[in-house]
Design a protein around this motif. Structure first.
Motif, PDB file in Angstrom:
ATOM      1  N   THR A   1      26.284   0.152 -28.427  1.00 55.10           N
ATOM      2  CA  THR A   1      25.201  -0.751 -28.039  1.00 55.10           C
ATOM      3  C   THR A   1      23.969  -0.006 -27.543  1.00 55.10           C
ATOM      4  OG1 THR A   1      26.118  -1.012 -25.817  1.00 55.10           O
ATOM      5  CG2 THR A   1      26.805  -2.599 -27.459  1.00 55.10           C
TER       6      THR A   1
ATOM      7  N   ASN B   1      23.603   2.751 -25.239  1.00 53.02           N
ATOM      8  CA  ASN B   1      23.513   3.580 -24.022  1.00 53.02           C
ATOM      9  C   ASN B   1      23.562   5.063 -24.366  1.00 53.02           C
ATOM     10  OD1 ASN B   1      23.444   1.407 -22.261  1.00 53.02           O
ATOM     11  ND2 ASN B   1      25.668   1.267 -22.187  1.00 53.02           N
TER      12      ASN B   1
ATOM     13  N   SER C   1      22.552 -11.069 -26.116  1.00 54.47           N
ATOM     14  CA  SER C   1      21.923 -10.983 -27.437  1.00 54.47           C
ATOM     15  C   SER C   1      20.778 -11.985 -27.480  1.00 54.47           C
ATOM     16  CB  SER C   1      22.932 -11.348 -28.531  1.00 54.47           C
ATOM     17  OG  SER C   1      24.144 -10.664 -28.325  1.00 54.47           O
TER      18      SER C   1
ATOM     19  N   TYR D   1      31.433  -7.801 -27.929  1.00 55.65           N
ATOM     20  CA  TYR D   1      31.594  -7.589 -26.488  1.00 55.65           C
ATOM     21  C   TYR D   1      32.802  -8.333 -25.935  1.00 55.65           C
ATOM     22  CZ  TYR D   1      28.744 -11.828 -27.067  1.00 55.65           C
ATOM     23  OH  TYR D   1      28.243 -13.032 -27.484  1.00 55.65           O
TER      24      TYR D   1
ATOM     25  N   GLN E   1      18.582  -7.155 -21.033  1.00 55.83           N
ATOM     26  CA  GLN E   1      19.452  -6.877 -19.888  1.00 55.83           C
ATOM     27  C   GLN E   1      18.881  -7.523 -18.643  1.00 55.83           C
ATOM     28  OE1 GLN E   1      19.387  -2.620 -19.527  1.00 55.83           O
ATOM     29  NE2 GLN E   1      21.148  -2.358 -20.893  1.00 55.83           N
TER      30      GLN E   1
ATOM     31  N   THR F   1      18.846  -6.918 -27.774  1.00 55.15           N
ATOM     32  CA  THR F   1      19.446  -7.594 -26.622  1.00 55.15           C
ATOM     33  C   THR F   1      18.492  -7.496 -25.433  1.00 55.15           C
ATOM     34  OG1 THR F   1      20.536  -5.589 -25.866  1.00 55.15           O
ATOM     35  CG2 THR F   1      21.793  -6.982 -27.357  1.00 55.15           C
TER      36      THR F   1
ATOM     37  N   HIS G   1      18.353  -2.704 -30.103  1.00 55.72           N
ATOM     38  CA  HIS G   1      19.757  -2.488 -30.489  1.00 55.72           C
ATOM     39  C   HIS G   1      19.733  -2.007 -31.947  1.00 55.72           C
ATOM     40  CE1 HIS G   1      23.928  -2.700 -30.888  1.00 55.72           C
ATOM     41  NE2 HIS G   1      24.186  -3.884 -30.394  1.00 55.72           N
TER      42      HIS G   1
ATOM     43  N   ARG H   1      16.142  -4.525 -24.869  1.00 56.61           N
ATOM     44  CA  ARG H   1      16.741  -3.258 -25.324  1.00 56.61           C
ATOM     45  C   ARG H   1      16.855  -3.231 -26.839  1.00 56.61           C
ATOM     46  NH1 ARG H   1      21.149  -0.714 -26.162  1.00 56.61           N
ATOM     47  NH2 ARG H   1      22.531  -2.487 -25.907  1.00 56.61           N
TER      48      ARG H   1
ATOM     49  N   ARG I   1      23.810  -6.855 -16.954  1.00 61.57           N
ATOM     50  CA  ARG I   1      24.469  -7.720 -17.942  1.00 61.57           C
ATOM     51  C   ARG I   1      23.562  -7.809 -19.154  1.00 61.57           C
ATOM     52  NH1 ARG I   1      26.798  -7.452 -13.270  1.00 61.57           N
ATOM     53  NH2 ARG I   1      28.436  -8.980 -12.763  1.00 61.57           N
ATOM     54  N   GLU I   2      24.201  -7.838 -20.297  1.00 58.52           N
ATOM     55  CA  GLU I   2      23.481  -7.762 -21.560  1.00 58.52           C
ATOM     56  C   GLU I   2      23.637  -9.079 -22.321  1.00 58.52           C
ATOM     57  OE1 GLU I   2      23.511  -4.064 -22.567  1.00 58.52           O
ATOM     58  OE2 GLU I   2      22.397  -4.347 -24.401  1.00 58.52           O
TER      59      GLU I   2
END
Ligand SMILES: Cc1cc2nc3c(=O)[nH]c(=O)nc-3n(C[C@H](O)[C@H](O)[C@H](O)COP(=O)(O)OP(=O)(O)OC[C@H]3O[C@@H](n4cnc5c(N)ncnc54)[C@H](O)[C@@H]3O)c2cc1C
Ligand SMILES: Cc1cc2nc3c(=O)[nH]c(=O)nc-3n(C[C@H](O)[C@H](O)[C@H](O)COP(=O)(O)O)c2cc1C
Length: 455
Positions: A60, A62, A261, A455, A247, A245, A309, A307, A258-259
């Motif tokens: 995802t 990171n 979509s 997830y 966060q 996504t 993705h 973020r 917490r993420e």
């Protein structure tokens, strides 16, 4: 023409199309290998002898984010570097690199993330030559809430060591973004005592105003799912691509963002989500989902970071047919893609979506119907597990429709899977392997034609 004749023609076309797929995959792999060989040659030669490879294994993003930071820290201390997803590397790339930094997350039951599954299977699982020319360091990302903490990072480190590669430093394991461990990695890469880095290729935190909250599954046997709509509270424009996504970081739990979509496209002017309200066994609401679906008043703001993705964007698949598979709130990531496809007039989309009962859980029914009528969705399979005696899930529908799945893949389709990792994504993966075979699945992953946000 009679049935057997049609079947024979159909089978012939499938074989031809499959041969075309294999050929295109072969040429892409050849090109990739050539690129890698050139890169490796560049690394090994002359004044680039100091150059390091930074390899990331990410699901995802990171690990990818940290890989970019790692490259910057190396650059700041005068070491040029080259960034690469682990799936793009082979044993020869490693052997010639001289020095490599691996950033690897873990998924499933201690498995490699999708961005490293091909490497894990082919390179780590294959017969690899001696890697004693390589010096390396591993940053393993994980979460101690899972049984197999940092299992893939550990396996990678042990495999490299067993092949004779030399550790520049002991493996660093990061539990849930732990700042102390990240600072240790930064210190190792930058050669200094630097403090943890805040900058990341996520957008800056931005306040968003909640303008609408709609319950989508009234009377459902499952947890309530809400559609939420936010607009930028500071009036500024926001940019994202379908598949990205957002966060949210809670004051009560700053270490674990917490993420969610994003279920809309930027052209909608709203950032929308599909959020399932989580309820703990003690009756309290999930920290983030409770805020979003219940306690945040309409008109109030929440802070999100968008973020990118990259592993779930349309990217190079924008002009391919798409098979979009998901369940529950996984419709969010698929819906953003369908909206993007509708906006571009791309029609070859097949949605396979699973929930419990059609009566309460047919999420976004009107929008799906309008895409069917307008031709955006060429095929829709809604699979309601509890509407017949025998539980039926998306993976069962895929197996039933195996000929069409093979035909779509042969005609160049990409597969997007969004939703539950347990049950759905693992079941879908097994079904696709059964239909297409492990080799084709490997080729699809390598060509970024199998993408997951699970997830
Ligand atoms: C890439 C990605 C995309 C995602 N997209 C979506 C999406 O589109 N929609 C969506 O709804 N979700 C999505 N999620 C999941 C989401 O990020 C959250 O994990 C989810 O909403 C639960 O968070 P929470 O803060 O509400 O729950 P938390 O309060 O963190 O609780 C989660 C779990 O922690 C345990 N727990 C925590 N506190 C307690 C307690 N007091 N008592 C007992 N158990 C406890 C329980 O096991 C509970 O089930 C996504 C996740 C990822 C990684
Ligand atoms: C569905 C899911 C499964 C995970 N499984 C594991 C696991 O088995 N072991 C572990 O240490 N971490 C596990 N993690 C944590 C991830 O490895 C960790 O969040 C990591 O930072 C993700 O990095 P990435 O964004 O680069 O993929 C899991 C996370 C998710 C969302």
């Amino acid at each position: 023409m009679n049935d057997p004749a049609w079947r024979a023609i159909g089978a012939g076309m499938t074989v031809l199309a499959y041969a075309a797929l294999c050929a295109s995959v072969y040429w892409r792999q050849r090109r990739l290998r050539a690129d890698n060989a050139r890169a490796a040659a560049a690394l090994a030669g002359g004044d680039t002898g100091q150059q390091a490879l930074v390899l990331f294994a990410s699901q995802t993003g990171n690990a990818e984010t940290l890989a970019w930071k790692t490259a910057r820290w190396l650059h700041e201390r005068g070491t040029p570097s080259r960034l690469m997803p682990l799936n793009d590397a082979d044993a020869e790339t490693l052997r010639r690199a001289g020095s490599a930094y691996f950033i690897a997350s873990t998924y499933g039951e201690g498995d490699a993330p999708d961005g490293a599954s091909v490497f894990a299977e082919r390179v780590m699982g294959g017969a690899v030559a001696d890697l004693s020319s390589l010096r390396y360091a591993v940053l393993a990302l994980g979460d101690r809430q899972y049984a197999n903490f940092c299992a893939f990072g550990r396996a990678l480190d042990e495999w490299l060591h067993a092949k004779g590669a030399r550790r520049q430093s002991e493996r660093i394991e990061v539990d849930n973004g732990d700042a102390v461990q990240l600072a240790a990695w930064q210190a190792h890469c930058s050669g200094s005592n630097a403090e943890a880095v805040a900058e990341a290729p996520v957008s800056a935190p931005q306040p968003w105003r909640l303008v609408r909250r709609t319950l989508l599954n009234e009377g459902s046997a499952g947890g309530p799912i809400f559609e939420l709509a936010f607009t930028p509270a500071d009036g500024s424009a926001a940019h994202w691509e379908s598949g990205d996504t957002a966060q949210i970081t809670l004051d009560s739990d700053p270490g674990r963002p917490r993420e969610y979509s994003i279920a809309s496209i930027a052209a909608d002017g709203e950032m929308q989500f599909l959020v399932r309200q989580e309820r703990h066994p003690d009756g309290t609401l999930g920290a983030a989902s409770g805020l979003l679906t219940s306690t945040l008043p309409i008109g109030d703001t929440a802070t999100f970071r968008i973020r990118p993705h990259r592993g779930f964007r349309l990217g190079g698949n924008a002009d391919r047919p798409l098979i979009l598979i998901g369940n529950g709130t996984g419709l969010a990531g698929l819906r953003s893609h369908l909206r993007a496809r509708a906006a571009r007039g791309r029609r070859e989309n097949w949605l396979v979506f699973g929930e419990r009962n059609a009566r309460c859980d047919f999420l976004c029914r009107d929008e799906i119907a309008s895409w069917q009528q307008g031709g955006v969705l060429g095929r829709v399979d809604m699979v309601f597990s509890r509407d017949q005696e025998e539980a039926l899930y998306v993976q069962h529908r895929l197996l039933q429709a195996h000929e069409q799945v093979s035909q779509w893949i042969a005609s160049g389709a990409a597969i997007y899977v969004c939703g539950s990792l347990n049950g759905m994504a693992s079941g879908v993966d097994a079904a696709l392997r059964q239909i297409l075979g492990t080799a084709v699945m490997g080729e699809l992953s390598a060509a970024d034609r199998y993408r997951r946000d699970v997830y």
